[in-house]
Design a protein around this motif. Structure first.
Motif, PDB file in Angstrom:
ATOM      1  N   ARG A  68       1.219  -0.982   0.448  1.00  0.00           N
ATOM      2  CA  ARG A  68      -0.067   0.250  -0.037  1.00  0.00           C
ATOM      3  C   ARG A  68       0.449   1.313   0.231  1.00  0.00           C
ATOM      4  O   ARG A  68       0.308   2.088  -0.655  1.00  0.00           O
ATOM      5  CB  ARG A  68      -1.143  -0.088   0.993  1.00  0.00           C
ATOM      6  CG  ARG A  68      -2.253  -1.059   0.645  1.00  0.00           C
ATOM      7  CD  ARG A  68      -3.388  -1.073   2.368  1.00  0.00           C
ATOM      8  NE  ARG A  68      -3.826  -1.586   1.681  1.00  0.00           N
ATOM      9  CZ  ARG A  68      -4.273  -2.424   2.908  1.00  0.00           C
ATOM     10  NH1 ARG A  68      -4.716  -2.625   3.469  1.00  0.00           N
ATOM     11  NH2 ARG A  68      -5.712  -2.966   2.318  1.00  0.00           N
ATOM     12  N   ARG A  89       2.928   1.664  -3.797  1.00  0.00           N
ATOM     13  CA  ARG A  89       1.648   2.034  -3.936  1.00  0.00           C
ATOM     14  C   ARG A  89       1.303   3.198  -4.653  1.00  0.00           C
ATOM     15  O   ARG A  89       0.977   4.020  -5.363  1.00  0.00           O
ATOM     16  CB  ARG A  89      -0.350   1.271  -4.633  1.00  0.00           C
ATOM     17  CG  ARG A  89      -1.050   1.650  -5.345  1.00  0.00           C
ATOM     18  CD  ARG A  89      -0.461   1.293  -7.045  1.00  0.00           C
ATOM     19  NE  ARG A  89      -0.370  -0.093  -7.093  1.00  0.00           N
ATOM     20  CZ  ARG A  89      -1.604  -0.935  -7.177  1.00  0.00           C
ATOM     21  NH1 ARG A  89      -2.984  -0.321  -7.391  1.00  0.00           N
ATOM     22  NH2 ARG A  89      -1.348  -1.975  -7.859  1.00  0.00           N
ATOM     23  N   ARG A 109       4.268  -1.332  -8.832  1.00  0.00           N
ATOM     24  CA  ARG A 109       3.897  -2.721  -9.359  1.00  0.00           C
ATOM     25  C   ARG A 109       4.576  -3.739  -8.219  1.00  0.00           C
ATOM     26  O   ARG A 109       5.663  -3.525  -7.974  1.00  0.00           O
ATOM     27  CB  ARG A 109       4.126  -2.892 -10.889  1.00  0.00           C
ATOM     28  CG  ARG A 109       3.680  -2.031 -11.457  1.00  0.00           C
ATOM     29  CD  ARG A 109       4.184  -2.027 -13.416  1.00  0.00           C
ATOM     30  NE  ARG A 109       5.485  -1.483 -12.721  1.00  0.00           N
ATOM     31  CZ  ARG A 109       6.117  -1.751 -14.003  1.00  0.00           C
ATOM     32  NH1 ARG A 109       6.055  -2.575 -15.574  1.00  0.00           N
ATOM     33  NH2 ARG A 109       6.948  -0.485 -13.959  1.00  0.00           N
ATOM     34  N   GLU A 160      -7.300 -11.347   0.853  1.00  0.00           N
ATOM     35  CA  GLU A 160      -8.848 -11.893   0.813  1.00  0.00           C
ATOM     36  C   GLU A 160      -9.353 -10.973   2.152  1.00  0.00           C
ATOM     37  O   GLU A 160     -10.299  -9.160   1.715  1.00  0.00           O
ATOM     38  CB  GLU A 160      -9.751 -12.619   0.231  1.00  0.00           C
ATOM     39  CG  GLU A 160     -10.746 -12.136   0.007  1.00  0.00           C
ATOM     40  CD  GLU A 160     -11.153 -11.898  -1.734  1.00  0.00           C
ATOM     41  OE1 GLU A 160     -12.259 -11.194  -1.495  1.00  0.00           O
ATOM     42  OE2 GLU A 160     -10.252 -12.606  -2.101  1.00  0.00           O
ATOM     43  N   ASP A 185      -8.483  -6.913   1.739  1.00  0.00           N
ATOM     44  CA  ASP A 185      -8.569  -6.674   0.578  1.00  0.00           C
ATOM     45  C   ASP A 185      -7.712  -5.773  -0.261  1.00  0.00           C
ATOM     46  O   ASP A 185      -8.479  -4.710  -0.168  1.00  0.00           O
ATOM     47  CB  ASP A 185      -9.699  -4.421   1.671  1.00  0.00           C
ATOM     48  CG  ASP A 185     -10.422  -4.214   0.031  1.00  0.00           C
ATOM     49  OD1 ASP A 185     -10.879  -5.311  -1.242  1.00  0.00           O
ATOM     50  OD2 ASP A 185     -10.938  -3.221  -0.224  1.00  0.00           O
ATOM     51  N   ARG A 202      -6.393  -7.581  -2.529  1.00  0.00           N
ATOM     52  CA  ARG A 202      -5.779  -7.876  -4.414  1.00  0.00           C
ATOM     53  C   ARG A 202      -5.825  -8.092  -5.123  1.00  0.00           C
ATOM     54  O   ARG A 202      -4.938  -7.978  -6.578  1.00  0.00           O
ATOM     55  CB  ARG A 202      -7.475  -9.355  -4.267  1.00  0.00           C
ATOM     56  CG  ARG A 202      -7.115 -10.568  -3.812  1.00  0.00           C
ATOM     57  CD  ARG A 202      -8.272 -11.670  -4.378  1.00  0.00           C
ATOM     58  NE  ARG A 202      -8.536 -12.440  -3.602  1.00  0.00           N
ATOM     59  CZ  ARG A 202      -7.198 -14.205  -3.500  1.00  0.00           C
ATOM     60  NH1 ARG A 202      -7.308 -14.141  -4.412  1.00  0.00           N
ATOM     61  NH2 ARG A 202      -6.761 -14.975  -3.196  1.00  0.00           N
ATOM     62  N   HIS A 203      -6.068  -6.093  -5.218  1.00  0.00           N
ATOM     63  CA  HIS A 203      -5.920  -5.319  -6.710  1.00  0.00           C
ATOM     64  C   HIS A 203      -4.475  -4.704  -6.365  1.00  0.00           C
ATOM     65  O   HIS A 203      -3.893  -3.982  -7.570  1.00  0.00           O
ATOM     66  CB  HIS A 203      -6.837  -4.370  -6.227  1.00  0.00           C
ATOM     67  CG  HIS A 203      -6.504  -3.451  -4.670  1.00  0.00           C
ATOM     68  ND1 HIS A 203      -7.171  -3.730  -3.335  1.00  0.00           N
ATOM     69  CD2 HIS A 203      -6.137  -1.869  -4.690  1.00  0.00           C
ATOM     70  CE1 HIS A 203      -6.855  -2.969  -2.724  1.00  0.00           C
ATOM     71  NE2 HIS A 203      -6.473  -1.953  -3.281  1.00  0.00           N
ATOM     72  N   LEU A 204      -3.885  -4.795  -5.176  1.00  0.00           N
ATOM     73  CA  LEU A 204      -2.671  -4.318  -4.900  1.00  0.00           C
ATOM     74  C   LEU A 204      -1.418  -4.965  -5.767  1.00  0.00           C
ATOM     75  O   LEU A 204      -0.403  -4.622  -6.331  1.00  0.00           O
ATOM     76  CB  LEU A 204      -2.196  -3.911  -3.816  1.00  0.00           C
ATOM     77  CG  LEU A 204      -3.367  -3.083  -3.541  1.00  0.00           C
ATOM     78  CD1 LEU A 204      -2.139  -3.895  -1.504  1.00  0.00           C
ATOM     79  CD2 LEU A 204      -2.721  -1.856  -2.847  1.00  0.00           C
ATOM     80  N   GLN A 228      -0.449  -8.981  -8.795  1.00  0.00           N
ATOM     81  CA  GLN A 228      -0.043 -10.444  -8.910  1.00  0.00           C
ATOM     82  C   GLN A 228       0.323 -10.906  -7.655  1.00  0.00           C
ATOM     83  O   GLN A 228       0.290 -10.937  -6.318  1.00  0.00           O
ATOM     84  CB  GLN A 228       0.536 -10.935  -9.704  1.00  0.00           C
ATOM     85  CG  GLN A 228       0.301 -10.070 -11.494  1.00  0.00           C
ATOM     86  CD  GLN A 228       1.844 -10.377 -12.563  1.00  0.00           C
ATOM     87  OE1 GLN A 228       0.677 -11.378 -12.472  1.00  0.00           O
ATOM     88  NE2 GLN A 228       2.733  -9.644 -12.672  1.00  0.00           N
ATOM     89  N   PRO A 276       0.443   1.185 -12.162  1.00  0.00           N
ATOM     90  CA  PRO A 276      -0.827   1.378 -11.963  1.00  0.00           C
ATOM     91  C   PRO A 276      -1.214   3.223 -11.192  1.00  0.00           C
ATOM     92  O   PRO A 276      -0.111   3.505 -10.935  1.00  0.00           O
ATOM     93  CB  PRO A 276      -0.948   0.349 -10.771  1.00  0.00           C
ATOM     94  CG  PRO A 276       0.484   0.002 -10.224  1.00  0.00           C
ATOM     95  CD  PRO A 276       1.730   0.138 -12.113  1.00  0.00           C
ATOM     96  N   LEU A 291      -3.012   4.867  -5.082  1.00  0.00           N
ATOM     97  CA  LEU A 291      -3.761   5.458  -4.085  1.00  0.00           C
ATOM     98  C   LEU A 291      -3.677   6.593  -3.895  1.00  0.00           C
ATOM     99  O   LEU A 291      -2.598   7.327  -3.165  1.00  0.00           O
ATOM    100  CB  LEU A 291      -3.839   4.208  -3.213  1.00  0.00           C
ATOM    101  CG  LEU A 291      -3.606   2.762  -3.410  1.00  0.00           C
ATOM    102  CD1 LEU A 291      -3.606   1.942  -2.271  1.00  0.00           C
ATOM    103  CD2 LEU A 291      -5.021   2.459  -4.268  1.00  0.00           C
TER     104      LEU A 291
END
Length: 266
Positions: free
Chosen positions: A208, A211, A217, A229, A232, A234-236, A238, A262, A265
């Protein structure tokens, strides 16, 4: 023109693909390809439609001419539009003749001699231009990789895989404090992170931060993908599940290298 319509139609997919790469956008590329077709239908034999495959080189040369004229007219600046994709950004940094040579060979599949003919380059000059272009692209795509892993053997294994791919391990951290220190000192462009670290810190929090501050990446290498999961996260990045294989690490890095950067945030 009806006599040559089929020949022109056969070349159209190549024209559109190359025009899009040349201009940097789908819309501008299709507009350029349309202009090319409009010119060709007025004098099909002039552009080799009566010579079969040989026409393709003349059509690429016409695309260059029309694109350069667009720059003269103020429609473009003679360079591709800015792109979020790393390979396109790397190509955009090349001298324009080198970029076109690289695209004609790697994207369009022309031989060096054919691409040199399109660009009106001497064959030996084309060899030098292509070597320079490939080196610049390779350098631009080389990643500085931060590895965050508290298991020394796994960190070493990941580092060897990174190096074998031609990238650079700019630092290895075992916790969040070390990772953030390396972020400042080494300026990584990609991070491979474990999720649960031995001192209780979290690879998710590191991701986090990366990002938010660098739009970096990230790839999670973990046996605890369920944590992503729950947090929250998973979007961060692979996920490569432990125990990992060399192929899984290589595939994740390859995908990351060619993915757009990306969004940071807030």
């Amino acid at each position: 023109m009806r006599v040559y319509g089929h020949e022109l139609y056969d070349h159209l997919p190549y024209l559109r693909r190359y025009a899009r790469a040349l201009t940097g956008t789908t819309e501008a590329g299709d507009a350029l390809a349309t202009r090319c077709v409009e010119v060709v239908v007025m004098a099909p034999t002039r552009f080799g439609l009566d010579r079969g495959e040989g026409a393709r080189l003349s059509l690429y040369a016409l695309l260059h001419l029309l694109f350069d004229q667009s720059a003269d007219d103020g429609a473009y600046d003679g360079r591709p539009a800015a792109s979020p994709h790393p390979i396109e950004r790397a190509l955009a940094a090349l001298p324009e003749a080198d970029r076109r040579l690289y695209l004609l060979i790697t994207l369009e599949g022309l031989s060096l001699a054919e691409a040199a003919q399109v660009l009106n380059l001497a064959p030996l000059d084309a060899v030098d231009h292509l070597k320079a272009a490939r080196e610049m692209v390779r350098s631009a795509m080389t990643q500085r990789v931060l590895v965050v892993e508290d298991n020394a053997l796994l960190a070493m294994e990941i580092g060897e895989l990174v190096a074998d791919m031609g990238h650079v391990v700019c630092g290895t951290a075992v916790n969040q404090r070390e990772a953030l220190s390396l972020l400042k000192a080494e300026k990584p462009t990609l991070a491979l992170l474990d999720v649960r670290l031995a001192d209780g810190s979290s690879g998710v929090e590191i991701a986090r931060h990366l990002r938010r501050t660098r739009a970096l990446r990230t790839i999670f290498v973990t046996a605890f993908d369920g944590d992503l999961e729950e947090m929250d996260a998973r979007h961060l990045g692979q996920i490569v599940r432990k125990p990992f294989t060399a192929e899984a690490i290589r595939a994740a890095i390859s995908r990351a290298v060619f993915m757009p950067r990306p969004v940071a945030l807030i």
